[in-house]
Enzyme design. Structure first.
Site, mmCIF file in Angstrom:
data_model
loop_
_atom_site.group_PDB
_atom_site.id
_atom_site.type_symbol
_atom_site.label_atom_id
_atom_site.label_comp_id
_atom_site.label_asym_id
_atom_site.label_seq_id
_atom_site.Cartn_x
_atom_site.Cartn_y
_atom_site.Cartn_z
ATOM 1 N N CYS A 82 0.835 -1.198 0.000
ATOM 2 C CA CYS A 82 0.000 0.000 0.000
ATOM 3 C C CYS A 82 0.877 1.259 0.000
ATOM 4 O O CYS A 82 1.644 1.457 -0.927
ATOM 5 C CB CYS A 82 -0.998 -0.031 1.153
ATOM 6 S SG CYS A 82 -2.366 1.152 0.938
ATOM 7 N N HIS A 191 -3.779 -4.680 -0.418
ATOM 8 C CA HIS A 191 -3.369 -5.309 0.837
ATOM 9 C C HIS A 191 -3.477 -6.823 0.708
ATOM 10 O O HIS A 191 -4.561 -7.382 0.862
ATOM 11 C CB HIS A 191 -4.266 -4.844 1.991
ATOM 12 C CG HIS A 191 -4.049 -3.436 2.416
ATOM 13 N ND1 HIS A 191 -3.090 -3.078 3.337
ATOM 14 C CD2 HIS A 191 -4.650 -2.286 2.038
ATOM 15 C CE1 HIS A 191 -3.121 -1.766 3.530
ATOM 16 N NE2 HIS A 191 -4.057 -1.262 2.747
ATOM 17 N N GLU A 193 -2.542 -8.941 2.838
ATOM 18 C CA GLU A 193 -2.909 -9.478 4.159
ATOM 19 C C GLU A 193 -4.395 -9.359 4.449
ATOM 20 O O GLU A 193 -4.903 -9.956 5.395
ATOM 21 C CB GLU A 193 -2.078 -8.791 5.251
ATOM 22 C CG GLU A 193 -2.551 -7.407 5.660
ATOM 23 C CD GLU A 193 -2.140 -6.293 4.711
ATOM 24 O OE1 GLU A 193 -2.357 -5.117 5.064
ATOM 25 O OE2 GLU A 193 -1.601 -6.582 3.627
#
Length: 210
Positions: A82, A191, A193
């Site tokens: 990001c 992202h 994650e």
């Protein structure tokens, strides 16, 4: 043995979610601002959320730009996420304020031109053939984005940097860079994650490249 991954803690980013996601795919993860620990890790993850200027201030506070530069000069892997991707570029422009980035890639992070901002939610990407990060993922795979700024023009030319980069694009109002694979330096605007199983595959692919 599990690869030793450091998530650089410089006061910005979803550190714990990134830590859990990397541990899930087989990494030994340390979250730290420590210079030497970050320098010596098998892989370094540079997260980031919020404003470009604030992230650069935090990064410099832990000498993060030096860590990144020294790792790359030795061919040691770095993954930006990001705003952690955005700060790898030469500059960011937010609200008329220009901030110098790490300068690992030429280019400017600027506001997207779109009817709705931030760009928040799931989106597909267009990964070129030969991508390591997106191996095993098809064109319909979606990743989770949260941002209003991005790189709208890729400026690194052939013969510069670590060789021919693989640049993945996405679109929200305008095309923007969604990911880059450039030798030991890789990054995603989205992202991983927070991208569920697709993000786990991408992170596992990155670990496999170390």
């Amino acid at each position: 043995m599990k690869p030793n991954i450091v998530i650089l803690d410089y006061g910005s980013g979803n550190l714990r979610s990134a830590e859990r996601a990397l541990a899930r795919v087989g990494a030994e993860v340390t979250v730290t601002p420590d210079f030497d620990t970050a320098l010596d890790a098998d892989g370094l993850v540079v997260p980031g959320v919020g404003a470009f200027e604030a992230c650069m201030t935090g990064l410099k506070g832990v000498r993060g730009e030096q860590i990144i530069g020294r790792r790359l000069s030795g061919g040691r892997p770095v993954l930006g996420i990001c705003v952690g991707m955005q700060i790898l570029f030469a500059r960011g422009v937010e609200h008329g304020v220009e901030t110098e980035g790490c300068g690992e890639w030429p280019g400017t992070v600027e506001r997207l031109e779109a009817p709705v901002l931030p760009h928040m939610g799931w989106n597909t990407v267009k990964a070129p053939a030969g991508s390591v990060l997106f191996a095993g993922l098809d064109a319909a795979t979606r990743f989770y984005f949260v941002h209003s700024y991005g790189v709208r023009e890729w400026e690194l030319r052939a013969g510069e940097g670590f060789g021919e980069p693989i640049v993945t694009w996405a679109e929200h109002g305008v095309p923007f860079v969604a990911a880059v694979e450039n030798g030991p330096l890789m990054a995603t605007q989205f992202h991983p994650e927070k991208s569920g199983d697709a993000g786990a595959v991408l992170l596992k692919n990155w670990l496999g490249s170390l």
